[in-house]
Design an enzyme around this catalytic site. Structure first.
Site, PDB file in Angstrom:
ATOM      1  N   ASP A  91       0.871  -1.145  -0.070  1.00  0.00           N
ATOM      2  CA  ASP A  91      -0.218   0.314   0.049  1.00  0.00           C
ATOM      3  C   ASP A  91       1.302   1.321   0.015  1.00  0.00           C
ATOM      4  OD1 ASP A  91       0.769   0.724   2.496  1.00  0.00           O
ATOM      5  OD2 ASP A  91      -1.140   0.093   3.407  1.00  0.00           O
ATOM      6  N   GLY A  94      -1.015   5.839   3.109  1.00  0.00           N
ATOM      7  CA  GLY A  94      -2.068   7.068   3.005  1.00  0.00           C
ATOM      8  C   GLY A  94      -2.617   6.374   3.823  1.00  0.00           C
ATOM      9  N   PHE A  95      -3.604   5.308   3.997  1.00  0.00           N
ATOM     10  CA  PHE A  95      -4.426   4.621   4.503  1.00  0.00           C
ATOM     11  C   PHE A  95      -3.836   4.501   6.392  1.00  0.00           C
ATOM     12  CE2 PHE A  95      -6.672   1.168   6.982  1.00  0.00           C
ATOM     13  CZ  PHE A  95      -7.832   1.706   6.937  1.00  0.00           C
ATOM     14  N   ASP A 145      -2.343   8.402  -1.570  1.00  0.00           N
ATOM     15  CA  ASP A 145      -4.274   8.830  -1.749  1.00  0.00           C
ATOM     16  C   ASP A 145      -4.591   8.521  -0.394  1.00  0.00           C
ATOM     17  OD1 ASP A 145      -3.876   6.359  -0.741  1.00  0.00           O
ATOM     18  OD2 ASP A 145      -6.358   5.754  -1.093  1.00  0.00           O
ATOM     19  N   GLN A 226     -11.674   7.367  -4.917  1.00  0.00           N
ATOM     20  CA  GLN A 226     -12.243   7.351  -3.056  1.00  0.00           C
ATOM     21  C   GLN A 226     -13.160   8.130  -3.165  1.00  0.00           C
ATOM     22  OE1 GLN A 226     -11.053   7.102  -0.743  1.00  0.00           O
ATOM     23  NE2 GLN A 226      -8.728   6.289  -0.920  1.00  0.00           N
ATOM     24  N   ASP A 303      -7.402  -8.000   0.198  1.00  0.00           N
ATOM     25  CA  ASP A 303      -6.754  -8.525   1.255  1.00  0.00           C
ATOM     26  C   ASP A 303      -7.203  -7.554   2.638  1.00  0.00           C
ATOM     27  OD1 ASP A 303      -6.542  -4.794   0.855  1.00  0.00           O
ATOM     28  OD2 ASP A 303      -5.643  -5.195   2.827  1.00  0.00           O
ATOM     29  N   CYS A 341     -12.684 -28.687   7.758  1.00  0.00           N
ATOM     30  CA  CYS A 341     -10.651 -28.218   6.581  1.00  0.00           C
ATOM     31  C   CYS A 341     -10.195 -29.450   6.703  1.00  0.00           C
ATOM     32  CB  CYS A 341     -11.516 -27.078   7.912  1.00  0.00           C
ATOM     33  SG  CYS A 341      -9.650 -26.096   7.175  1.00  0.00           S
ATOM     34  N   CYS A 343      -6.829 -28.154   6.989  1.00  0.00           N
ATOM     35  CA  CYS A 343      -5.437 -27.530   6.939  1.00  0.00           C
ATOM     36  C   CYS A 343      -4.822 -28.396   7.823  1.00  0.00           C
ATOM     37  CB  CYS A 343      -5.373 -26.025   7.261  1.00  0.00           C
ATOM     38  SG  CYS A 343      -5.955 -26.124   9.540  1.00  0.00           S
ATOM     39  N   CYS A 346      -6.631 -28.270  11.669  1.00  0.00           N
ATOM     40  CA  CYS A 346      -6.878 -29.451  11.702  1.00  0.00           C
ATOM     41  C   CYS A 346      -7.375 -30.639  11.552  1.00  0.00           C
ATOM     42  CB  CYS A 346      -8.784 -29.163  10.895  1.00  0.00           C
ATOM     43  SG  CYS A 346      -8.797 -27.520  10.845  1.00  0.00           S
ATOM     44  N   HIS A 372      -4.477 -22.065  10.643  1.00  0.00           N
ATOM     45  CA  HIS A 372      -6.507 -21.985  10.071  1.00  0.00           C
ATOM     46  C   HIS A 372      -7.137 -21.106   9.297  1.00  0.00           C
ATOM     47  CE1 HIS A 372     -10.322 -23.649   9.886  1.00  0.00           C
ATOM     48  NE2 HIS A 372     -10.600 -22.657  10.069  1.00  0.00           N
TER      49      HIS A 372
END
Ligand code: ZN
Length: 406
Positions: A91, A94-95, A145, A226, A303, A341, A343, A346, A372
């Site tokens: 990124d 900005g955020f 931004d 935006q 994300d 699951c 994974c 699990c 997980h």
């Protein structure tokens, strides 16, 4: 060459795509785990590879403060520094700067902010943010931004959108003039050439996705739409950002406290004004159900810190809904966390063990919980991609909600 984006199948507005980056292929729609400080907290890189992570997100603001852009650049950028040979997106900061609230001051030139670490004063402009992102060397970088706060008066939302457009132009201008300075590019400034020799050698390719970098490869700069929660402003922001011209577009300024229904409306209203043949990235969302829903609406990249952050707080996403593993009811539960699951957590550990680790504040609790949750998110997107390929719209959403798999 920067990125190539091919759409392989569609189902309604949903798209199955393949994004080829200088560091490998990313199948879309994709969920990108957040590795704020060049680390997905608690999960080593080889494990992320095993989980099938094809692209990670890094935060420029945090990496700029610690360890500093120059340190990362000398190590060959984030790829060399963190030994991750697959794609990375950063990124623009900005955020994060926006999130500092009282610690920042915004002018046309840029943002002055105080470090959350030591209170020291710093300045980000579109130019300096691009300089930082080029130094960090992610495959995809974001324009600088201003994230409009929520709620915002109409005049304020417009002024903020207009400034983001001017900053987008400045970001692009700086990027175009300096993109060859990326640490893994063909061109190296002489000042750092002697240090470049100390960069760890590129990792040996492990599969097709980890191949070498093409000569002349560059980063790609994405624009950000935006406009607050105003659908008319969103349309204008999208059209004018597309006019500036980027290889991909993000929808920013959401998940800032607005109701989820508003988020959905803004996304839907914005997507139609973004080019169909370019990647669309929705920043900072959401729950497993939401990321499936946004993929169904035509978003290609997402994300969110939710799976990793929630995991560290013992909140786990499963095919049967959310599980708060700290609860006493799991103390003697021999069942796997999520029977549906597959994974590595699990298939090996019981809820009782995970609950014990959490209650005892063992580091392993955070590691296993994060593995997980990430697996669950990545599997969700795998199922979404599979459904788009098969043209199965209905299963698309239901397959990732609270319905256990057959
Ligand atoms: Zn699992």
């Amino acid at each position: 060459m920067s990125i190539q984006f091919e759409i392989e199948a569609t189902h309604g507005p949903a798209r199955l795509g393949k994004m080829t980056t200088p560091h490998g292929i990313v199948e879309t729609p994709v969920f990108m785990p957040v590795g704020t400080l060049a680390s997905v907290k608690g999960v080593p890189q080889d494990l992320l590879e095993d989980l099938g992570v094809q692209i990670l997100l890094g935060n420029t603001y945090h990496l700029y403060l610690r360890p500093g852009v120059e340190t990362v650049r000398r190590m060959g950028g984030l790829h060399g520094f963190m030994s991750w040979n697959r794609a990375i997106l950063t990124d623009s900061g900005g955020f994060q700067v926006f999130s500092l609230n009282e610690l920042r001051k915004v002018t046309e030139e840029g943002v002055t902010f105080r470090s959350h670490l030591d209170g020291s004063s710093h300045f980000f402009s579109p130019e300096s943010a691009m300089e930082a992102e080029i130094g960090l060397g992610a495959d995809i970088i974001m324009a600088f931004d201003e994230c409009t706060e929520f709620p915002a008066e109409p005049a304020r939302a417009r002024a903020s959108m207009e400034m983001t457009l001017r900053w987008a132009e400045r970001s692009k201008r700086y990027f175009e003039a300096h993109k060859q300075e990326v640490p893994w590019g063909s061109y190296q400034p002489s000042a750092i050439s002697h240090q470049q020799k100390q960069i760890p050698r590129p990792l040996a390719p492990e599969n097709d996705n980890d191949g070498g970098i093409q000569a002349g490869a560059n980063q790609s700069l994405f624009g950000i739409v935006q406009g607050g929660m105003d659908l008319v402003l969103r349309k204008e922001s999208a059209e004018r950002t597309v006019e500036i011209g980027f290889p991909g577009y993000a929808i920013g300024g959401l998940s800032v406290g607005e109701p989820r229904e508003v988020t959905r409306e803004v996304v839907e209203a914005t997507l139609q004004y973004l080019p169909a043949d370019q990647p669309r990235y929705l920043m900072g969302v959401g729950t497993p159900d939401e990321i499936a829903m946004y993929a169904a609406m035509g978003v290609d990249m997402m994300d969110c810190v939710l799976p990793t952050r929630a995991a560290r707080h013992g909140l786990l996403f499963t095919s049967e809904g959310k599980v708060s593993i700290k609860q006493a009811r799991y103390a003697s539960d021999p069942a796997p966390l999520d029977p549906a699951c597959s994974c590595r957590v699990c298939t090996r550990y019981s809820r009782a063990y995970l609950r014990h680790l959490y209650a005892a504040n063992e580091v392993l609790a955070q590691v296993l919980n994060t593995i997980h949750n990430l697996s669950f998110y990545l599997d969700t997107m795998r199922r979404v991609r599979h459904s788009i390929r098969l043209g199965e719209g209905a299963r698309f959403l239901s397959g990732v909600s609270s319905q256990p798999k057959p």
